[in-house]
Design a protein around this motif. Structure first.
Motif, PDB file in Angstrom:
ATOM      1  N   LEU A 153       0.818  -1.225   0.000  1.00  0.00           N
ATOM      2  CA  LEU A 153       0.000   0.000   0.000  1.00  0.00           C
ATOM      3  C   LEU A 153       0.849   1.270   0.000  1.00  0.00           C
ATOM      4  O   LEU A 153       0.316   2.373   0.012  1.00  0.00           O
ATOM      5  N   LEU A 154       2.167   1.092   0.004  1.00  0.00           N
ATOM      6  CA  LEU A 154       3.042   2.268   0.072  1.00  0.00           C
ATOM      7  C   LEU A 154       3.269   2.848  -1.316  1.00  0.00           C
ATOM      8  O   LEU A 154       4.348   2.745  -1.899  1.00  0.00           O
ATOM      9  N   VAL A 155       2.237   3.416  -1.846  1.00  0.00           N
ATOM     10  CA  VAL A 155       2.328   4.090  -3.144  1.00  0.00           C
ATOM     11  C   VAL A 155       1.955   5.554  -2.942  1.00  0.00           C
ATOM     12  O   VAL A 155       1.436   5.945  -1.894  1.00  0.00           O
ATOM     13  N   GLN A 235      -4.816   5.873 -10.575  1.00  0.00           N
ATOM     14  CA  GLN A 235      -4.242   7.033  -9.885  1.00  0.00           C
ATOM     15  C   GLN A 235      -4.018   6.771  -8.392  1.00  0.00           C
ATOM     16  O   GLN A 235      -3.734   7.695  -7.636  1.00  0.00           O
ATOM     17  N   GLY A 236      -4.199   5.508  -7.983  1.00  0.00           N
ATOM     18  CA  GLY A 236      -3.954   5.161  -6.583  1.00  0.00           C
ATOM     19  C   GLY A 236      -5.132   5.360  -5.655  1.00  0.00           C
ATOM     20  O   GLY A 236      -4.989   5.262  -4.432  1.00  0.00           O
ATOM     21  N   ILE A 237      -6.306   5.620  -6.211  1.00  0.00           N
ATOM     22  CA  ILE A 237      -7.485   5.876  -5.365  1.00  0.00           C
ATOM     23  C   ILE A 237      -7.931   4.598  -4.650  1.00  0.00           C
ATOM     24  O   ILE A 237      -8.228   4.609  -3.451  1.00  0.00           O
ATOM     25  N   GLY A 238      -7.977   3.482  -5.380  1.00  0.00           N
ATOM     26  CA  GLY A 238      -8.364   2.210  -4.764  1.00  0.00           C
ATOM     27  C   GLY A 238      -7.417   1.823  -3.644  1.00  0.00           C
ATOM     28  O   GLY A 238      -7.845   1.378  -2.565  1.00  0.00           O
ATOM     29  N   THR A 239      -6.130   2.006  -3.877  1.00  0.00           N
ATOM     30  CA  THR A 239      -5.127   1.687  -2.859  1.00  0.00           C
ATOM     31  C   THR A 239      -5.282   2.594  -1.642  1.00  0.00           C
ATOM     32  O   THR A 239      -5.184   2.145  -0.490  1.00  0.00           O
ATOM     33  N   ALA A 240      -5.527   3.879  -1.873  1.00  0.00           N
ATOM     34  CA  ALA A 240      -5.714   4.819  -0.763  1.00  0.00           C
ATOM     35  C   ALA A 240      -6.947   4.450   0.070  1.00  0.00           C
ATOM     36  O   ALA A 240      -6.912   4.503   1.313  1.00  0.00           O
ATOM     37  N   LEU A 241      -8.032   4.061  -0.591  1.00  0.00           N
ATOM     38  CA  LEU A 241      -9.238   3.635   0.125  1.00  0.00           C
ATOM     39  C   LEU A 241      -8.941   2.394   0.969  1.00  0.00           C
ATOM     40  O   LEU A 241      -9.347   2.300   2.132  1.00  0.00           O
ATOM     41  N   LEU A 242      -8.229   1.448   0.383  1.00  0.00           N
ATOM     42  CA  LEU A 242      -7.893   0.213   1.087  1.00  0.00           C
ATOM     43  C   LEU A 242      -6.979   0.501   2.285  1.00  0.00           C
ATOM     44  O   LEU A 242      -7.148  -0.087   3.363  1.00  0.00           O
ATOM     45  N   ARG A 243      -6.045   1.416   2.102  1.00  0.00           N
ATOM     46  CA  ARG A 243      -5.127   1.776   3.193  1.00  0.00           C
ATOM     47  C   ARG A 243      -5.898   2.381   4.364  1.00  0.00           C
ATOM     48  O   ARG A 243      -5.662   2.031   5.527  1.00  0.00           O
ATOM     49  N   GLU A 244      -6.822   3.292   4.078  1.00  0.00           N
ATOM     50  CA  GLU A 244      -7.598   3.927   5.149  1.00  0.00           C
ATOM     51  C   GLU A 244      -8.518   2.914   5.834  1.00  0.00           C
ATOM     52  O   GLU A 244      -8.697   2.962   7.058  1.00  0.00           O
ATOM     53  N   PHE A 269      -5.955  -5.852  -9.582  1.00  0.00           N
ATOM     54  CA  PHE A 269      -5.674  -4.997  -8.420  1.00  0.00           C
ATOM     55  C   PHE A 269      -5.288  -5.865  -7.221  1.00  0.00           C
ATOM     56  O   PHE A 269      -4.338  -5.552  -6.483  1.00  0.00           O
ATOM     57  N   MET A 270      -6.011  -6.974  -7.001  1.00  0.00           N
ATOM     58  CA  MET A 270      -5.717  -7.891  -5.892  1.00  0.00           C
ATOM     59  C   MET A 270      -4.281  -8.410  -5.979  1.00  0.00           C
ATOM     60  O   MET A 270      -3.548  -8.439  -4.990  1.00  0.00           O
ATOM     61  N   GLN A 271      -3.897  -8.847  -7.159  1.00  0.00           N
ATOM     62  CA  GLN A 271      -2.559  -9.408  -7.343  1.00  0.00           C
ATOM     63  C   GLN A 271      -1.474  -8.367  -7.080  1.00  0.00           C
ATOM     64  O   GLN A 271      -0.464  -8.646  -6.430  1.00  0.00           O
ATOM     65  N   ARG A 272      -1.679  -7.158  -7.571  1.00  0.00           N
ATOM     66  CA  ARG A 272      -0.673  -6.104  -7.392  1.00  0.00           C
ATOM     67  C   ARG A 272      -0.529  -5.682  -5.938  1.00  0.00           C
ATOM     68  O   ARG A 272       0.537  -5.239  -5.518  1.00  0.00           O
ATOM     69  N   ARG A 273      -1.583  -5.847  -5.166  1.00  0.00           N
ATOM     70  CA  ARG A 273      -1.539  -5.455  -3.750  1.00  0.00           C
ATOM     71  C   ARG A 273      -1.086  -6.605  -2.856  1.00  0.00           C
ATOM     72  O   ARG A 273      -1.136  -6.502  -1.649  1.00  0.00           O
ATOM     73  N   HIS A 274      -0.721  -7.747  -3.438  1.00  0.00           N
ATOM     74  CA  HIS A 274      -0.207  -8.916  -2.707  1.00  0.00           C
ATOM     75  C   HIS A 274      -1.286  -9.677  -1.946  1.00  0.00           C
ATOM     76  O   HIS A 274      -0.999 -10.287  -0.911  1.00  0.00           O
TER      77      HIS A 274
END
Length: 289
Positions: A153-155, A235-244, A269-274
Motif C-alpha cells: 500500500l506504500l504508493v 491514480q492510486g485511489i483504490g489503494t488509498a481507500l484500502l489503506r484507510e 488490483f488484488m494481485q498487485r496489492r499482494h
C-alpha cells in the motif's frame, strides 16, 4: 438408516446450531470458527431467518442444518443458503437433499421464487448434491486474503483526492461505478442490515464528486465493496481507500470474499496489492416458483 426428524428452527435453537455448525465444519477445507458473536453478526448480515432454517435431528441431537437468509436477488424474492452442514457421522444419507425437500414447500408457500447459494469449487460431494436438487452454476467467484502488514500500500497519495467516512452511503452513485454485481453477502441489503458492523469511506475529487468508495466490516476485515470510477482508475485511489480501511479494521487480515472471475480489473488490483487467492467458489441458483 437413522430415524431423521426435520423441523424449522427458532432463536432458542441458535446455541445448539452453533455446536452442530462447528462439528459439521471441523474437517472443512477452510478452517471455520464461529463464536456466539460471529454467529449473531452472520445472522444479521446475511438476513438469516431461523423460522425458514432447517434442523435435522436424530433424537434430540441436531445432526444437520440449512441456514436460510431471505431477501431479494435480481428483483425476485429469494432464499439464500447461508450455510449447510452435516455432522460427519451422518453423511452419506442424502441429508442435504432431504432438508431441501422439507424446506422448499414452505418457501413456495411464502412467495419465495428462487434459491441461491455459493459452494467451494473443490467440494465435489456438495456440488453434486446441489446439482441433483436442481441448482445450476451462474458464475465463478474468487476469494482473497492478506495480512495487513503484507499489503503493498506504500504508493503515492492520489492528488487532490480526499477520503472520509460517510454515514449516508450514496448507493445510487456507487452502483454506477460497478463492473459486476456483488454477491449476496456483499450486496447493498447486507451492508444496510449490518449498519453497526460496516463502515463506508468515500473518495472525492476537488469538485466534491464521488470517484470511489469502499464498504467493509470492521471486526473481521471483510471488504464488501470497493469501486473506483472508470475515468479515475490508475491514480492510486483504490489503494488509498484500502489503506484507510485497513487502519479501521480490527482483524489482522483483510479479505475479499466472492469476487466474480470476470472482474479482471479488480482481480489484477488484488494481485498487485499482494492478496493471496485462498479458494474459488461457484454461485448457484434454482427457480422454485
Amino acid at each position: 438408516m437413522p430415524d431423521f426428524r426435520f423441523s424449522f428452527l427458532t432463536h432458542k435453537d441458535l446455541p445448539q446450531l452453533r455446536e452442530t455448525f462447528l462439528k459439521a465444519f471441523a474437517d472443512y477445507v477452510v478452517p471455520v470458527q464461529l463464536s456466539e458473536e460471529q454467529l449473531k453478526d452472520k445472522v444479521e448480515r446475511e438476513g438469516i431467518e431461523p423460522s425458514f432454517s432447517v434442523g435435522a435431528f436424530v433424537g434430540e441431537e441436531m445432526v444437520g442444518f440449512i441456514l436460510s437468509g431471505l431477501g431479494e436477488w435480481q428483483r425476485r424474492p429469494t432464499a439464500y443458503n447461508a450455510g449447510t452442514g452435516v455432522v460427519p457421522t451422518y453423511r452419506g444419507y442424502g441429508l442435504t437433499q432431504k432438508m431441501y425437500a422439507f424446506l422448499v414447500p414452505k418457501l413456495r408457500e411464502s412467495g419465495i421464487e428462487q434459491c441461491l447459494l455459493e459452494v467451494i469449487q473443490d467440494n465435489t460431494p456438495a456440488l453434486r448434491a446441489y446439482q441433483s436438487i436442481g441448482l445450476h452454476i451462474t458464475r465463478s467467484l474468487h476469494c482473497f486474503r492478506a495480512l495487513k502488514q503484507e499489503l503493498l500500500l506504500l504508493v503515492e497519495e492520489p492528488e487532490q483526492i480526499t477520503i472520509s467516512p460517510t454515514g449516508q452511503p450514496d448507493w445510487k452513485t456507487y452502483r454506477c461505478l460497478w463492473d459486476v454485481e456483488p454477491t449476496w453477502q456483499n450486496n447493498i441489503d447486507s451492508i444496510r442490515r449490518s449498519a453497526g458492523q460496516s463502515q463506508t469511506l468515500e473518495a472525492r475529487n476537488k469538485h466534491q464528486e464521488i470517484v470511489g468508495y469502499i464498504s467493509f466490516f470492521r471486526k473481521n476485515g471483510a471488504v464488501a465493496q470497493l469501486a473506483v470510477d472508470e475515468q479515475w482508475r490508475g491514480q492510486g485511489i483504490g489503494t488509498a481507500l484500502l489503506r484507510e480501511a485497513g487502519k479501521l479494521v480490527e482483524a489482522p487480515s483483510i479479505m475479499f470474499i466472492n469476487i466474480e472471475d470476470t472482474a479482471q480489473t479488480m482481480l489484477s488490483f488484488m494481485q498487485r496489492r499482494h492478496f493471496r487467492l485462498i479458494l474459488k467458489q461457484y454461485e448457484m441458483l434454482m427457480p422454485i416458483a
